[in-house]
Design a protein around this motif. Sequence first.
Motif, short mmCIF file in Angstrom:
data_model
loop_
_atom_site.label_atom_id
_atom_site.label_comp_id
_atom_site.label_asym_id
_atom_site.label_seq_id
_atom_site.Cartn_x
_atom_site.Cartn_y
_atom_site.Cartn_z
N SER B 63 33.30 42.97 47.24
CA SER B 63 32.31 42.29 48.07
C SER B 63 32.58 40.79 48.18
O SER B 63 32.33 40.18 49.21
CB SER B 63 30.90 42.54 47.53
OG SER B 63 30.76 41.98 46.25
N GLU B 64 33.14 40.18 47.13
CA GLU B 64 33.33 38.72 47.19
C GLU B 64 34.70 38.30 47.69
O GLU B 64 34.85 37.24 48.29
CB GLU B 64 33.09 38.11 45.80
CG GLU B 64 31.62 38.18 45.39
CD GLU B 64 31.37 37.53 44.04
OE1 GLU B 64 32.18 36.69 43.60
OE2 GLU B 64 30.34 37.86 43.42
N PHE B 269 37.66 41.23 37.39
CA PHE B 269 37.45 40.42 38.59
C PHE B 269 38.42 39.24 38.61
O PHE B 269 39.11 38.99 39.59
CB PHE B 269 36.00 39.93 38.62
CG PHE B 269 35.69 39.04 39.79
CD1 PHE B 269 35.42 39.58 41.03
CD2 PHE B 269 35.69 37.65 39.65
CE1 PHE B 269 35.13 38.77 42.12
CE2 PHE B 269 35.41 36.83 40.74
CZ PHE B 269 35.13 37.39 41.97
N GLN B 270 38.47 38.52 37.48
CA GLN B 270 39.30 37.31 37.44
C GLN B 270 40.77 37.61 37.66
O GLN B 270 41.47 36.93 38.41
CB GLN B 270 39.12 36.59 36.10
CG GLN B 270 37.77 35.92 35.97
CD GLN B 270 37.60 35.28 34.60
OE1 GLN B 270 38.56 34.84 33.98
NE2 GLN B 270 36.36 35.21 34.14
N ILE B 271 41.25 38.68 36.99
CA ILE B 271 42.69 38.94 37.08
C ILE B 271 43.05 39.55 38.44
O ILE B 271 44.10 39.24 39.00
CB ILE B 271 43.14 39.80 35.89
CG1 ILE B 271 43.06 38.91 34.66
CG2 ILE B 271 44.53 40.37 36.11
CD1 ILE B 271 43.48 39.51 33.38
N SER B 272 42.13 40.36 39.01
CA SER B 272 42.41 40.88 40.35
C SER B 272 42.44 39.72 41.36
O SER B 272 43.20 39.75 42.33
CB SER B 272 41.34 41.90 40.76
OG SER B 272 41.31 42.97 39.85
N ALA B 273 41.63 38.70 41.11
CA ALA B 273 41.60 37.55 42.01
C ALA B 273 42.93 36.79 41.99
O ALA B 273 43.39 36.30 43.02
CB ALA B 273 40.44 36.62 41.65
N LEU B 275 45.80 37.93 41.79
CA LEU B 275 46.77 38.64 42.62
C LEU B 275 46.63 38.19 44.08
O LEU B 275 47.60 37.97 44.79
CB LEU B 275 46.56 40.15 42.51
CG LEU B 275 47.60 41.03 43.19
CD1 LEU B 275 48.92 40.95 42.44
CD2 LEU B 275 47.13 42.47 43.25
N GLN B 276 45.36 38.04 44.48
CA GLN B 276 45.12 37.62 45.86
C GLN B 276 45.63 36.20 46.09
O GLN B 276 46.12 35.87 47.16
CB GLN B 276 43.62 37.70 46.18
CG GLN B 276 43.36 37.67 47.66
CD GLN B 276 41.93 38.00 47.99
OE1 GLN B 276 41.02 37.59 47.29
NE2 GLN B 276 41.72 38.73 49.06
N ASP B 277 45.49 35.38 45.05
CA ASP B 277 45.97 33.99 45.17
C ASP B 277 47.49 33.90 45.00
O ASP B 277 48.06 32.81 45.03
CB ASP B 277 45.28 33.11 44.13
CG ASP B 277 43.77 33.12 44.29
OD1 ASP B 277 43.33 33.47 45.41
OD2 ASP B 277 43.04 32.82 43.33
N GLY B 278 48.13 35.05 44.72
CA GLY B 278 49.58 35.05 44.56
C GLY B 278 50.07 34.48 43.26
O GLY B 278 51.22 34.04 43.14
#
Lengths: 309, 340
Positions: B63-64, B269-273, B275-278
């Motif tokens: 969602s975020e 949440f933090q670690i999946s994020a 990945l998005q930030d590369g």
Amino acid sequence: MWLSIAFLIGQTMMYASPIIFTSLGGTMSENSGVVNIGLEGMMVVGAFTAATVGFYSGNPWIGFLAAGVAAGSFGLLHAVACVTFNADHVVSGIAINFLGPGLSYFVSRLVFDGATQTRSLDLANKIPRPLDPLFGSNTFFELVLNRYATAYLALIMVAVVWFLLYRTKIGLRIRSVGQHPEAADTLGIHVRRVRYFAVIGSGVLAGFGGATLSIAIVSQFRPGLISGQGFIALAAMIFGKWKPQGAVLACLLFGFSQALVVFLGLRTQAIPTQIMSMLPYLITLFVLVGFVGKAVAPKALGRAFGEDA
Amino acid sequence: MKRINALLASIVLLVFVGAGAFAAAEPEADDDTISVGMVTDVGGVNDNSFNQSAWEGLQRAESELGIEVSYLESGQGSDYGPNMDTMYDTGKDLIWGVGFLMADAILEAATANPDTNYAIIDFAYADTPDNLVGVVFAAQEPSFLVGYIAGKMTETGTVGFVGGIAGAVIDGFDYGFHAGVQYANPEVTVLRQYADSFTDAAIGKSIATQMYLEGADIIFAAAGLVGDGVIEAAREQDLWAIGVDRDQNYLAPDHVMTSAMKRVDSAIFQISATLQDGVFPGGETFLFNLANEGVGVAPTSDIHVPADLLAEVDDLSQMIIDGEISVPFDEASFGEMGYE
């Protein structure tokens, strides 16, 4: 000392009651000649239905009966496959062991906002403990006798199923179609009709077994609640030589060894828990090998009626 | 009749094969959205415990951050490997394994598929591949705090600890709790028993019933679904249980005193994020503890625990963060720190 004995007896009953119901179911089905390894799946259906109906109706007994109806309809399914269509009993049973949990989780997700777990019942809405007000807390009689009504019902059902199988006309018919369906047929017994009755009955009883777990021992259904009890009940039935009175003893032995694991676990830290948790299976194995003689299955077990013997 | 037999058997087979094919045929993720999958351990995604917490973390990421998320449940230990393969086949960018039971399955998958990222909850590898992240929690820290509460709140002078399957993860809860109780009051007896299961609620209920019979009035269960049985026994006996992993007060609002929380959701949440930030930190192992709010005492504790005791817990928490108190996490450190 006395309290420890009381604790062991009480916990034995707790562990044994769901598998007693289910092994009685197995006894009915197999005496009529139909192998039912779908008991596990039927227990799951019963456990889920009891918890769901019990939660929405607020009455545990309606939930309990609904569990019988739902699991009984899986018995019907098994009967249609095995009796009418002469399918392999084991294959149909395995299919039910997949279908039962699958359908339960699916309906659960629909009813409980995507959760495969039902919401828990209030203590007041669980199966009652009829003797609860009689005894003081943690006294001998309280620990032994303050059980959920399903534990008493399980013992009553043993007598009922025994009476049904050995003292009634339908019981004689069930056993005769399990021994020699062709001979029974020549005497004018509707082999398929009798087998339908026995297999549906086994589903109903397995459903009661599942309900005992979900609305008496705990207060909700979730995946993993039924983890092997159906197979243990099946083993208990064979262990008890396909007789209700034998099956109940096997269930009690298994329940007792589970209780013993818990009892010893707190007192001896020396034995690793992994070894301890093997104890019920080891005891069962030793008793089976050492004390129980040769078990003879119903002669026509697993064989379709009308096929060449 | 033989023919009908064969026909039925093939229909059954067809249904299973078909179901498998449908599962595998899920659409692959678009190139611009990241897709993350998780595989639960035997507890399942609604275990009221850390699997559920993990899924909540992923749902928050959906969602975020707009990450595409999904999960697979493992019914038994032998499902871990096939579930990993299914996740890989559906083109996930990151695959989480929830729980130390999956350590070997994940290491194997990560080594076999270097083009995908993996992460595991509750396990630190001695030698972590570059596409794998380990996440561990200082479970002993919140356990110490709830142990302190139990030590102060007990009226009988006896409390209990119920463990799932013995190992490094549950050791943290076990010894942290023991130390906390002793820190609060050295006179209090702690009963300890392992269920050797994370799923058998009946044995949890049986163990807890026996502990209450032996005089315990508060029991802390770090045992997954076995804890459901412990809470059930607390309800029946009208005594106390302490929850684990998530805030479990809602399971029995009058009988769950507090919970030792492990914020698996925030870790995921933090670690999946990242990945998005590369900037996915492959090859590393992260520790979540009180200092970075990866663990803690449940917010609903104020229902049953007096405010002044909670204030003491806050002070203790700060002392642990500052290193003034060190909390044991296994038998060796427990002995070294002078606990017995």
